[in-house]
Structure formats: C-alpha cells, structure tokens
Write a protein that holds these residues in place. Sequence first.
Motif, mmCIF file in Angstrom:
data_model
loop_
_atom_site.group_PDB
_atom_site.id
_atom_site.type_symbol
_atom_site.label_atom_id
_atom_site.label_comp_id
_atom_site.label_asym_id
_atom_site.label_seq_id
_atom_site.Cartn_x
_atom_site.Cartn_y
_atom_site.Cartn_z
ATOM 1 N N THR A 3 0.831 -1.201 0.000
ATOM 2 C CA THR A 3 0.000 0.000 0.000
ATOM 3 C C THR A 3 0.865 1.250 0.000
ATOM 4 O OG1 THR A 3 -1.742 -1.174 1.204
ATOM 5 C CG2 THR A 3 -1.800 1.242 1.243
ATOM 6 N N ASN A 4 1.865 1.294 0.878
ATOM 7 C CA ASN A 4 2.747 2.460 0.932
ATOM 8 C C ASN A 4 3.543 2.606 -0.368
ATOM 9 O OD1 ASN A 4 1.958 3.188 3.500
ATOM 10 N ND2 ASN A 4 3.556 1.980 4.501
ATOM 11 N N THR A 5 4.033 1.480 -0.896
ATOM 12 C CA THR A 5 4.796 1.522 -2.151
ATOM 13 C C THR A 5 3.944 2.087 -3.277
ATOM 14 O OG1 THR A 5 6.110 -0.400 -1.493
ATOM 15 C CG2 THR A 5 6.037 0.126 -3.838
ATOM 16 N N TRP A 6 2.703 1.597 -3.381
ATOM 17 C CA TRP A 6 1.822 2.071 -4.462
ATOM 18 C C TRP A 6 1.453 3.541 -4.263
ATOM 19 C CZ3 TRP A 6 1.188 1.096 -9.168
ATOM 20 C CH2 TRP A 6 0.067 1.558 -9.877
ATOM 21 N N THR A 7 1.340 3.967 -3.002
ATOM 22 C CA THR A 7 1.057 5.386 -2.729
ATOM 23 C C THR A 7 2.170 6.274 -3.291
ATOM 24 O OG1 THR A 7 -0.162 4.844 -0.720
ATOM 25 C CG2 THR A 7 0.668 7.091 -0.915
ATOM 26 N N PHE A 8 3.428 5.861 -3.084
ATOM 27 C CA PHE A 8 4.548 6.629 -3.640
ATOM 28 C C PHE A 8 4.576 6.539 -5.166
ATOM 29 C CE2 PHE A 8 6.234 6.347 0.707
ATOM 30 C CZ PHE A 8 6.635 7.653 0.891
ATOM 31 N N THR A 9 4.188 5.385 -5.701
ATOM 32 C CA THR A 9 4.149 5.245 -7.162
ATOM 33 C C THR A 9 3.149 6.231 -7.767
ATOM 34 O OG1 THR A 9 4.701 2.898 -7.000
ATOM 35 C CG2 THR A 9 3.711 3.647 -9.046
ATOM 36 N N LYS A 11 1.964 8.950 -6.421
ATOM 37 C CA LYS A 11 2.430 10.323 -6.180
ATOM 38 C C LYS A 11 3.451 10.740 -7.239
ATOM 39 C CE LYS A 11 5.171 12.975 -2.813
ATOM 40 N NZ LYS A 11 6.379 13.040 -3.657
ATOM 41 N N GLU A 12 4.395 9.850 -7.548
ATOM 42 C CA GLU A 12 5.416 10.187 -8.543
ATOM 43 C C GLU A 12 4.836 10.267 -9.943
ATOM 44 O OE1 GLU A 12 8.394 11.257 -8.294
ATOM 45 O OE2 GLU A 12 8.413 11.092 -6.129
ATOM 46 N N LEU A 13 3.882 9.377 -10.258
ATOM 47 C CA LEU A 13 3.258 9.440 -11.580
ATOM 48 C C LEU A 13 2.516 10.756 -11.761
ATOM 49 C CD1 LEU A 13 1.895 5.798 -12.043
ATOM 50 C CD2 LEU A 13 3.685 6.927 -13.374
ATOM 51 N N ILE A 95 9.817 3.652 -0.159
ATOM 52 C CA ILE A 95 10.025 4.902 -0.908
ATOM 53 C C ILE A 95 10.739 4.615 -2.220
ATOM 54 C CG2 ILE A 95 11.148 7.160 -0.866
ATOM 55 C CD1 ILE A 95 10.917 7.083 2.199
ATOM 56 N N VAL A 96 11.832 3.847 -2.140
ATOM 57 C CA VAL A 96 12.625 3.546 -3.337
ATOM 58 C C VAL A 96 11.809 2.737 -4.342
ATOM 59 C CG1 VAL A 96 14.613 2.247 -4.186
ATOM 60 C CG2 VAL A 96 14.847 3.722 -2.182
#
Length: 238
Positions: A3-9, A11-13, A95-96
């Motif tokens: 969930t956190n990984t996809w949230t950052f994905t 956000k960056e997109l 994050i990475v």
Amino acid sequence: MMTNTWTFTVKELKSFFNSPVAYVILTLFLLIAGWFFSAGLFLVGQAELRDLFSTVVPLAFLFFVPAITMRLIAEEKKSGTLELLVTLPVRDVEIVLGKFLAAFILLAVALLLTFAYPMTIATLGDPDGGAIVGGYLGLLMMGASYLAIGMFTSGLTQNQIVAFITGFVLIFVFYMLDKVVIFFPGAIASILEYLSITYHLDNIARGIIDTRDVIYFASVITVFLYLAVRTLESRRWR
C-alpha cells in the motif's frame, strides 16, 4: 508494504504527468525513435526493427533514463521533504520501490507508444514475432536496470545535475563493457562481456529467453535498488 509503495508510485506518476517532464521526455523519445525507424523504412528501404532494439532505443535510454531518475531522490533531499518522510510510518525500501515503479511505468509507456512501428512492418511483410516480443522484453529489462542505477546515483546527491551526470556515466560504463573486450585478454574479456547490459539485451532481442540473461538483469536491478535504499538510510548515520 504494497500500500505504501503504491502510494509513492501514484504520487510520482502525478508529479511526472502534472508537469512538462513526462510529455517532454515522451515526445523527444518518440521523435528520435520515429526518425530512425522512418529513415530505415523510407530512405534505406529496410522494414525491420533490429536497429531500433539493438542501437536506437539503447542509445536513447543513455540520456532519457538519467533525465527521469535524476530528481527522484535528489529533489527530496534538497527540498527537505525526505526528512519529513522519516516521521511517517514508511520504510526506505517502500520509498525507493514506489519511485522506481513510477519511473518504470513512464518508461513502459514510452515503449508502448512505439508499437506503431511493428504494426507498420506487419502490414508490409511477415515480421518475426518472437524477435519483436524478445526485443521489447529486453528493452524493458534494460530500462529497468538503467532506472535502478539512476535511482542509486540520485540518492548520492542533492544536486539533480550531478545525479544526471553520474547516472549517465555509470550507465555508459555498463553500455560500453562489451565494446572494449578486444583490448583485454580472454578471461577478463569474458567477464567484461558478461557484465555488459547490451550483451544480454542482444541475446534476448534475438527472441531467445535465457535464464542467465534474466538472472543478470534481475541481479543488476536488485543490487542498485539495494544501494539506493542504503543511500537513504545513510541520513540516519549522521
């Protein structure tokens, strides 16, 4: 974690597509790839994708991938938002991975937009479907490897220009390794050839999926993403 990984994905997109960055990168990439494809088709009279897979796109990636990754971590460091992330219940690896996935999706979109080229060739003849699938699969793995390297160099500095230059240089080294083997004796030449990204791309682009090539790309991606995570963790050591 996902969930956190996809949230950052996501956000960056949004960051890519809410700014001119994604559109400039995609437009320049398609103009360069389209020009070389059209030149081969109309000027030379060759309806093939071999040069696109083995030369044009790999060379374009040398510049476009560092341009995509240079801001991903360096900007967070410069703006101070990276320190803010420490206060949130997220891990550095999330994050990475989130930022890496966003960059990979942007790169995949760029390659997806080139599907017009094999479709054009299909209308003119009988292209080798296996080689086309292998070519795109190889470019995706090469691009992912370059992105992982760029993520690592972006984590080394707060300056985006420095991140771009160091990313370009490191990627260029991997790109050139199999082109300098003639200057080295047998055993060293074999090692340099195996470490070269383009050597493994050429193998897959022939339509033959060898587990040794897949393991190589997976290893490069894993190693450099791990190093990128370590660069984030280094702020806690100060």
